[in-house]
Design a protein around this motif. Structure first.
Motif, PDB file in Angstrom:
ATOM      1  N   ARG A 165       0.858  -1.183   0.000  1.00 30.25           N
ATOM      2  CA  ARG A 165       0.000   0.000   0.000  1.00 30.25           C
ATOM      3  C   ARG A 165       0.889   1.225   0.000  1.00 30.25           C
ATOM      4  O   ARG A 165       2.059   1.160   0.393  1.00 30.25           O
ATOM      5  N   ARG A 166       0.328   2.355  -0.446  1.00 33.92           N
ATOM      6  CA  ARG A 166       1.120   3.582  -0.575  1.00 33.92           C
ATOM      7  C   ARG A 166       0.329   4.752  -0.001  1.00 33.92           C
ATOM      8  O   ARG A 166      -0.892   4.839  -0.166  1.00 33.92           O
ATOM      9  N   ALA A 167       1.047   5.674   0.661  1.00 35.64           N
ATOM     10  CA  ALA A 167       0.430   6.892   1.183  1.00 35.64           C
ATOM     11  C   ALA A 167       1.470   7.995   1.216  1.00 35.64           C
ATOM     12  O   ALA A 167       2.677   7.740   1.204  1.00 35.64           O
ATOM     13  N   ASN A 168       0.988   9.233   1.263  1.00 33.68           N
ATOM     14  CA  ASN A 168       1.898  10.372   1.320  1.00 33.68           C
ATOM     15  C   ASN A 168       2.387  10.665   2.733  1.00 33.68           C
ATOM     16  O   ASN A 168       3.360  11.380   2.921  1.00 33.68           O
ATOM     17  N   LYS A 169       1.654  10.120   3.733  1.00 37.69           N
ATOM     18  CA  LYS A 169       2.047  10.294   5.126  1.00 37.69           C
ATOM     19  C   LYS A 169       1.959   8.957   5.840  1.00 37.69           C
ATOM     20  O   LYS A 169       1.109   8.121   5.513  1.00 37.69           O
ATOM     21  N   LEU A 170       2.802   8.756   6.836  1.00 39.01           N
ATOM     22  CA  LEU A 170       2.741   7.531   7.631  1.00 39.01           C
ATOM     23  C   LEU A 170       1.374   7.381   8.280  1.00 39.01           C
ATOM     24  O   LEU A 170       0.832   6.275   8.380  1.00 39.01           O
ATOM     25  N   SER A 171       0.793   8.497   8.703  1.00 35.32           N
ATOM     26  CA  SER A 171      -0.504   8.453   9.381  1.00 35.32           C
ATOM     27  C   SER A 171      -1.641   8.092   8.447  1.00 35.32           C
ATOM     28  O   SER A 171      -2.748   7.803   8.900  1.00 35.32           O
ATOM     29  N   GLU A 172      -1.396   8.093   7.139  1.00 28.83           N
ATOM     30  CA  GLU A 172      -2.444   7.792   6.163  1.00 28.83           C
ATOM     31  C   GLU A 172      -2.380   6.364   5.639  1.00 28.83           C
ATOM     32  O   GLU A 172      -3.208   5.957   4.813  1.00 28.83           O
ATOM     33  N   LEU A 173      -1.425   5.582   6.115  1.00 25.84           N
ATOM     34  CA  LEU A 173      -1.254   4.232   5.574  1.00 25.84           C
ATOM     35  C   LEU A 173      -2.435   3.323   5.897  1.00 25.84           C
ATOM     36  O   LEU A 173      -2.794   2.449   5.092  1.00 25.84           O
ATOM     37  N   GLN A 174      -3.059   3.487   7.068  1.00 26.83           N
ATOM     38  CA  GLN A 174      -4.172   2.623   7.417  1.00 26.83           C
ATOM     39  C   GLN A 174      -5.317   2.751   6.416  1.00 26.83           C
ATOM     40  O   GLN A 174      -5.947   1.753   6.041  1.00 26.83           O
ATOM     41  N   GLU A 175      -5.597   3.946   5.958  1.00 22.84           N
ATOM     42  CA  GLU A 175      -6.711   4.169   5.041  1.00 22.84           C
ATOM     43  C   GLU A 175      -6.334   3.927   3.587  1.00 22.84           C
ATOM     44  O   GLU A 175      -7.206   3.933   2.710  1.00 22.84           O
TER      45      GLU A 175
END
Length: 341
Positions: free
Chosen positions: A39-49
């Motif tokens: 999975r990919r996200a721009n912030k560590l805090s956004e990885l769950q979603e």
């Protein structure tokens, strides 16, 4: 200091984060141990979603290698090539027994720019020269521009389940040098319930190279240790490495965080060093601990002392909802996350 948003990903043990430019790639052990996901996200805090993609599945049971218990994938970029290391067993048993644990280390590569949409090629088993239980391979490129592999493997002549080894690589799936044992479980805190050193991770900072690892059983006794070497030393010489005599990251009952370990490292968006690790928030495990899915991926900030040594602090309390020990894992291997908290 404000609490970090933890966990960062629910029900993903053995978490690994790779910072790719301005985004983060995440992988970890899938609770049903039958696939590799990214999975990919721009912030560590956004990885769950973030949306999760399956990029590889285990071979059908009975087909030999890579057919059971896919553990602890890591994604790296070596030159222009994406590389994933993981451990897999070849047992065909429907229910895990002691014979299940016949793991060896395997490699996938991808030459496309995007590892999520790209094509992955099986490179087969990484031959370590020892036909024994092996897992948890990680890799790094040193200032000499050479790739090194570090992993955990059993030596039947040494007490315990696994020791830590290092070798230089010819290519991402082929060793160039004979493996060298860097450390073995010999301290009391490394031998609680299980005699093991596993889950190595590499952190390079200033004039030092650090290898963290996890030891003992996977319950609240699980803890992180560390090896330290001078960056200019011969990394293939065991004498270059010094082991911490005490664990550097342990359970904290005051905040209900138990068994922190199998970590990786990354940085925040502004460049601060981050420890990524898994941890449970209870000790009352129902059934086989291997199939308790609630070792969640978490993060903690790393500080540095005057001698240039990392300070990992202690696990912080949860700031997000987590499933309870009585929650049942659905067939898709992922609990639905409450959005009201």
């Amino acid at each position: 200091m404000a609490l970090l948003p933890n966990p960062i990903v629910l029900q993903r043990a053995d978490p690994f984060v790779y910072k790719d430019g301005d985004s983060y790639l995440f992988t970890g052990s899938y609770p049903t141990y039958d696939r590799i996901v990214l999975r990919r996200a721009n912030k560590l805090s956004e990885l769950q979603e973030a949306e999760e993609f399956t990029i590889w599945r285990k071979h059908d049971s009975g087909t030999g290698a890579m057919s059971e218990l896919i553990w602890a994938p890591e994604i790296h970029k070596i030159g222009d090539q994406w590389v994933i290391y993981f451990a897999a067993s070849h047992t065909t048993a429907i229910h895990p027994t002691a014979d299940t644990f016949q793991h060896r280390i395997f490699c996938l590569t991808c030459d496309d720019e995007d590892p999520i949409t790209g094509t992955w090629t099986e490179r087969g088993q990484v031959d370590t020269g020892m036909d024994t239980f092996a897992l948890d391979a990680t890799t790094f490129v040193h200032s000499d521009s050479k790739q090194y592999l570090i992993w955990a493997q059993q030596d039947l002549a040494i007490e315990g389940h696994s020791n830590l080894y290092i070798a230089r690589m010819e290519n991402p799936w082929t060793l160039a040098t004979t493996p060298v044992m860097l450390a073995k479980p010999e301290l009391e805190w490394e031998k609680v319930r299980f005699i093991v050193e596993e889950g190595p991770a590499v952190l390079q900072h200033g004039n030092h190279i650090f290898i963290t690892f996890s030891a003992s059983g996977t319950g609240p006794e699980y803890a992180m240790g560390m090896l330290t070497a001078d960056a200019s030393a011969d990394l293939l010489d065991p004498a270059s490495w010094t082991k911490s005599q005490e664990p550097v990251f342990t359970s904290d009952e005051t905040v209900r965080q138990f068994g922190p370990g199998h970590n990786s490292f990354t940085t925040t968006e502004d460049g601060q060093d981050v420890l990524i690790y898994h941890c449970r928030n209870y000790v009352e495990i129902l059934g086989d601990p291997l199939f308790d899915p609630n070792r969640h991926a978490r993060m903690g900030l790393i500080t540095w002392d005057e001698q240039g040594m990392p300070q990992f602090g202690t696990p912080q309390m949860d700031t997000r909802w987590t499933p309870a020990t009585t929650d049942v894992l659905p067939a898709n291997g992922k609990l639905e996350v409450r959005n009201d908290l």
